[in-house]
Design a protein around this motif. Structure first.
Motif, PDB file in Angstrom:
ATOM      1  N   UNK A  29       0.688  -1.141  -0.248  1.00  0.00           N
ATOM      2  CA  UNK A  29       0.121   0.100   0.179  1.00  0.00           C
ATOM      3  C   UNK A  29       1.041   1.262  -0.499  1.00  0.00           C
ATOM      4  N   UNK A  30       1.466   0.983   0.948  1.00  0.00           N
ATOM      5  CA  UNK A  30       2.764   2.728   0.672  1.00  0.00           C
ATOM      6  C   UNK A  30       3.336   2.764  -0.200  1.00  0.00           C
ATOM      7  N   UNK A  31       3.859   1.667  -1.070  1.00  0.00           N
ATOM      8  CA  UNK A  31       4.768   1.701  -2.322  1.00  0.00           C
ATOM      9  C   UNK A  31       3.644   2.912  -3.474  1.00  0.00           C
ATOM     10  N   UNK A  32       2.093   2.191  -3.853  1.00  0.00           N
ATOM     11  CA  UNK A  32       1.111   2.458  -4.707  1.00  0.00           C
ATOM     12  C   UNK A  32       0.718   3.767  -4.517  1.00  0.00           C
ATOM     13  N   UNK A  33       0.904   3.934  -2.386  1.00  0.00           N
ATOM     14  CA  UNK A  33       0.724   5.185  -2.494  1.00  0.00           C
ATOM     15  C   UNK A  33       1.170   6.529  -2.892  1.00  0.00           C
ATOM     16  N   UNK A  53       1.895   9.616   4.776  1.00  0.00           N
ATOM     17  CA  UNK A  53       1.149   8.249   4.312  1.00  0.00           C
ATOM     18  C   UNK A  53       1.038   7.109   5.761  1.00  0.00           C
ATOM     19  N   UNK A  54       1.538   6.622   6.214  1.00  0.00           N
ATOM     20  CA  UNK A  54       1.398   5.418   6.862  1.00  0.00           C
ATOM     21  C   UNK A  54       0.369   5.668   8.040  1.00  0.00           C
ATOM     22  N   UNK A  55       0.273   7.089   8.593  1.00  0.00           N
ATOM     23  CA  UNK A  55      -0.330   7.860   9.171  1.00  0.00           C
ATOM     24  C   UNK A  55      -1.757   7.758   8.671  1.00  0.00           C
ATOM     25  N   UNK A  56      -2.191   7.959   7.481  1.00  0.00           N
ATOM     26  CA  UNK A  56      -3.040   8.529   7.207  1.00  0.00           C
ATOM     27  C   UNK A  56      -3.887   6.791   6.521  1.00  0.00           C
ATOM     28  N   UNK A  57      -3.482   5.457   6.399  1.00  0.00           N
ATOM     29  CA  UNK A  57      -3.974   3.708   6.302  1.00  0.00           C
ATOM     30  C   UNK A  57      -4.747   3.941   7.243  1.00  0.00           C
TER      31      UNK A  57
END
Length: 70
Positions: A29-33, A53-57
């Motif tokens: 997910x992180x790589x795609x985001x 970004x990780x915090x927005x998962x």
């Protein structure tokens, strides 16, 4: 393993992006985001940005209806 997602519709922007991305792993997910945010929104790929970004998962899958912007 729980599916997770990140949804651009939750972030106010001039582009009104409607992309939502989901994956089974945080790393995928992180790589795609990061790829989306860099290519479409012009964000720089930095450790700080990746942390944001990780915090927005969120757990689950993105809703069909657009969520309310923060």
């Amino acid at each position: 393993m729980t599916r997770k997602y990140i949804d651009c519709r939750e972030i106010p922007s001039d582009s009104h992006c409607t992309v939502a991305i989901a994956a089974d792993s945080d790393d995928e997910l992180l790589e795609a985001a990061v790829q989306h945010a860099s290519a479409v929104h012009g964000h720089e790929d930095t450790p700080e940005f990746r942390s944001q970004l990780r915090q927005a998962f969120k757990q689950g899958t993105p809703p069909v209806e657009a969520p309310q912007a923060a």
